[in-house]
Design a protein around this motif. Structure first.
Motif, PDB file in Angstrom:
ATOM      1  N   ASP A 120      19.535  34.522 -23.992  1.00 55.48           N
ATOM      2  CA  ASP A 120      18.665  33.400 -23.660  1.00 55.48           C
ATOM      3  C   ASP A 120      17.365  33.584 -24.436  1.00 55.48           C
ATOM      4  N   GLN A 129      15.096  30.258 -30.841  1.00 59.99           N
ATOM      5  CA  GLN A 129      15.603  29.072 -30.150  1.00 59.99           C
ATOM      6  C   GLN A 129      16.221  28.078 -31.130  1.00 59.99           C
ATOM      7  N   THR A 134      19.758  29.231 -31.961  1.00 62.90           N
ATOM      8  CA  THR A 134      20.723  29.026 -30.877  1.00 62.90           C
ATOM      9  C   THR A 134      20.731  27.584 -30.367  1.00 62.90           C
ATOM     10  N   ASN A 135      19.971  26.698 -31.036  1.00 64.72           N
ATOM     11  CA  ASN A 135      19.840  25.303 -30.600  1.00 64.72           C
ATOM     12  C   ASN A 135      19.313  25.204 -29.173  1.00 64.72           C
ATOM     13  N   GLY A 136      18.587  26.246 -28.767  1.00 58.69           N
ATOM     14  CA  GLY A 136      18.018  26.247 -27.423  1.00 58.69           C
ATOM     15  C   GLY A 136      19.029  26.460 -26.327  1.00 58.69           C
ATOM     16  N   ASN A 137      20.243  26.869 -26.678  1.00 61.38           N
ATOM     17  CA  ASN A 137      21.312  27.016 -25.695  1.00 61.38           C
ATOM     18  C   ASN A 137      21.480  28.472 -25.257  1.00 61.38           C
ATOM     19  N   LEU A 138      21.928  28.636 -24.032  1.00 64.90           N
ATOM     20  CA  LEU A 138      22.295  29.957 -23.534  1.00 64.90           C
ATOM     21  C   LEU A 138      23.620  30.367 -24.171  1.00 64.90           C
ATOM     22  N   GLN A 139      23.656  31.558 -24.785  1.00 68.62           N
ATOM     23  CA  GLN A 139      24.877  32.049 -25.412  1.00 68.62           C
ATOM     24  C   GLN A 139      25.536  33.074 -24.490  1.00 68.62           C
TER      25      GLN A 139
END
Length: 326
Positions: free
Chosen positions: A249, A149, A152-157
């Motif tokens: 995710d 996380q 990915t900065n907690g973002n959905l890729q």
């Protein structure tokens, strides 16, 4: 104690049922869905279930090897999340965009290498530092998903990359690629367990680790090896999930996979105390776990109930294992 004539056939039938309980459960699930679940017999439903079964089966086969040595691996879901988070970061980078083919190759190889290192980390803690498996793998269970996380900065890729997506959406002879991959992995692992010295040591360690040590067996190396294999297989499963969804995710990829993998391994015939590694049984267990989940959801039962059902499956499988000893 001598059995009466009436008791013998009854006990024989009970033992036969226990020995083939997985197949009986599978047949019941298939018949129930064929009769009561709409669209179950359609090809699209088959493809969806194969896709879901493949990831469970791949991780369950690795878990089976670990359990065969008397261990357990709680980190497989976190390793899936970590591998799945790394892949898009690579082929969506400037380098990956400028070199599409090489970017995809690196997006597959690099996460798998990280997954293998995670397995190596688990194995060294357990085999070299004598940390209990449940504690050793709990470290990555907690931190692995957190690392994913953070990456990915907690973002959905989300992405659109046909080359990479082939892992999850490609077909060979009309069947999903990941289904063929699962069968290939199963054949390799079956050969490893049944035809190699490494495989014999896996079973020997689970059967009696002290005796394996006294006989001069490479107990530490074998233990490290099975955790490396389990980590690598979790990495493959993580990539498949991301490829299927065309999105990564980190919060959801591999969530509760450790439960599914342990359940599938136990239902497939793995003994929690070690000593058995039924590779194809793990696939059977994965099919049963997926069909239970699909059956409940397709008939309007909440997903939370599926978790209770899977826990019940493990309980029944453990009971059957204990009954076999009697």
């Amino acid at each position: 104690m001598n059995l009466t004539a009436s008791e013998r056939p009854r006990n024989s039938s009970l033992q036969t049922l226990r020995g083939h309980g997985g197949l009986v459960a599978l047949i019941i699930l298939l018949l129930f869905n064929a009769a009561f679940t709409p669209n179950f017999l359609q090809m699209q439903t088959l493809f969806v279930n194969i896709s879901q079964v493949a990831t469970i089966a791949i991780v369950a086969m690795g878990m089976t090897l670990v359990i065969a040595t008397g261990g357990i691996d709680l980190s497989v879901g976190a390793i899936m999340a970590l591998a799945g988070a790394l892949a898009p970061l690579i082929f969506l980078s400037e380098f990956g965009a400028a070199n599409p083919a090489l970017g995809v190759a690196l997006a597959i190889a690099s996460p798998l290498l990280v997954a293998l290192v995670c397995g190596l980390f688990n194995g060294l803690l357990i085999a070299r530092l004598d940390v209990q498996p449940i504690i050793a793998t709990l470290i990555l269970f907690i931190s692995g998903r957190g690392i994913a996380q953070v990456l990915t900065n907690g973002n959905l890729q989300t992405f659109s990359n046909p080359r990479f997506s082939y892992l999850g959406t490609g077909k060979i002879l009309g069947l999903p690629f990941q289904g063929w991959l699962t069968v290939a992995i199963a054949i390799v692992l079956y050969f490893l367990v049944s035809r190699t010295t490494f495989g014999r040591y896996i079973l020997a360690i689970g059967g009696n680790e002290r005796a394996a040590r006294l006989s001069g067996g490479p107990v530490a190396r074998v233990k490290v090896g099975v955790y490396v294999i389990c980590g690598g297989l979790a990495g493959i499963a993580g990539l498949i999930v991301v490829a299927i969804n065309s999105a990564s995710d980190a919060a959801r990829n591999g969530s509760l996979m450790e439960l599914d993998a342990i359940a599938a391994a136990v239902v497939g015939g793995a003994l929690l105390q070690g000593g058995r590694a039924p590779i194809f049984g793990a696939i059977l267990g994965a099919v049963i776990i997926q069909l239970v989940k699909y059956t409940l959801l397709a008939n309007g039962v909440q997903d939370e109930v599926a978790l209770i059902a899977k826990a019940g499956i493990i309980l029944v499988a453990v009971y059957v294992q204990q009954a076999r000893k009697e």
